[in-house]
Design an enzyme around this catalytic site. Sequence first.
Site, PDB file in Angstrom:
ATOM      1  N   SER A 160       0.819  -1.201   0.000  1.00 38.34           N
ATOM      2  CA  SER A 160       0.000   0.000   0.000  1.00 38.34           C
ATOM      3  C   SER A 160       0.862   1.264   0.000  1.00 38.34           C
ATOM      4  CB  SER A 160      -0.954  -0.003   1.179  1.00 38.34           C
ATOM      5  OG  SER A 160      -0.214   0.125   2.358  1.00 38.34           O
ATOM      6  N   LYS A 161       0.282   2.312  -0.531  1.00 44.68           N
ATOM      7  CA  LYS A 161       1.014   3.575  -0.653  1.00 44.68           C
ATOM      8  C   LYS A 161       0.941   4.360   0.639  1.00 44.68           C
ATOM      9  CE  LYS A 161       2.163   4.635  -5.131  1.00 44.68           C
ATOM     10  NZ  LYS A 161       1.542   3.777  -6.098  1.00 44.68           N
ATOM     11  N   ARG A 162      -0.157   4.177   1.327  1.00 48.09           N
ATOM     12  CA  ARG A 162      -0.381   4.928   2.553  1.00 48.09           C
ATOM     13  C   ARG A 162      -0.580   3.964   3.701  1.00 48.09           C
ATOM     14  NH1 ARG A 162      -1.976   8.489  -1.270  1.00 48.09           N
ATOM     15  NH2 ARG A 162      -3.399   7.025  -2.216  1.00 48.09           N
TER      16      ARG A 162
END
Length: 458
Positions: A227-229
């Site tokens: 995930s990016k965040r």
Amino acid sequence: MTQVRVRFAPSPTGRFHLGSARTALFNWLFARKTGGVFVLRIEDTDPRRNTPEALRVLLNGLRWLGLNWDEGPETGGACGPYFQSRRQAVYGRYLRKLHDSGRTYRKDGAVYFRLEGERYLEYDPYLKAEVEKVRAAPQVFVDAVRGQVRRAEEKDFVLVRSSGEPVFHLVNVVDDIAMGITHVIRGEDHLSNTAKHCELFKALGAPLPQFVHLPMILNNKGPGKMSKRGDGVHLEDYSRRHFLPSALVNFLALLGWNPKDDSEIMSPDRLLEKFDLDGIQKGNARFDEKKLAHVNTEHLRRLPREEFMQRSLSVLQGAGLDVSDLTYSRAVLDLCRDKVRSLDDLPAYVTYFFSDSYPVDEKARRRLMKREDSLPKLQQALACLQSVGEWTEAGLEEGFANLARSHRQKKPFAWFPVTRFAVSGRAGGPDLLPMLALLGPHRTLTRLRRAGRAQRKE
Ligand code: GLU
């Protein structure tokens, strides 16, 4: 051979994603390995995101990992400025070059790049079939990880938006040319851009760099991409928790690269010795936080004593513990060193050595102190320890041996769990006798008495 020049080209967002840190690391390793130059270029073309804070996070992250750059912000260099936001003049020059060779045109206020074949289209619509053939011819480039890659770039693409903003493809390639980049090491998510980039390199008469696309990082929990965040995907999540930078470097290197001998735990020096582009895998890598914790523990175990002391003292101080008695604090750390899995666990693990208000494990209390014999055991331990002659490990051992003998027991282990819990609030910890020796008679006896009182009230 020309000198290797690689670059890490992050777009600062205010956080330093681990995937991005991995790209930085692979570039740095390759530069150091080959005696090349590691350039840091800030791709800050998005003014909404570009804050001094975002840059600070990035530079601090690189420094924390020990990835020093030879050219870039703060260090300078012959190819500066190293911020894309300050390179408009350079982009203008290269655009003119493209324009002069007939490779750009304007449409709806934007500047487009003309793929080679389309020129015919303008001059002679009857040659359309011919043109299609030219356009369908795929771009072939060699990627160090994937071998020959064929990608057809089918449409002209925008170089400058109608707002006047040059797009990523243009500035990225122009800078790679202007900065003499020989190897483009970056994430696989950019593989799909590479055909466009090759077209631009060729149109600008520049040789293609060697492309090296690092495998995608998958999320350990599911089938998708990391995930990016969220929690635990940024470097700061780990530096804040006192992970060792060498552990992060080790872990990140293994996200897509494997040493030939399958060793897992490596110091940065060892990593440098072993690193090579051949060891980069094609298959996806997996982000596994548990593995990261494991690598960190292994690095903690291997830390030289003095470095362990310095790091630990600063962590304890940061947690508000008074470590000013250095002889005592160091003795505590020596005793506990092999027991903790991370520096983050350390304060909670040793608080009772430094303060009388320490966390108490309620589960352990229920298990240990709710038994019928808890109070008598406590009282016997207290009586025994009160009469210990010399408060040393040997003296304590003798005291407990006497206690055992008077109850016709071979060993005094029956009294250990309640004693330990009474003085530390925990069920586990370092060896009991050296721990009591360090705590000293005053703390030990006071806590045993307090525990006895609490027990009687139950
Ligand atoms: N700014 C781009 C990124 O952060 C760099 C891409 C590249 O390395 O070419 O993904």
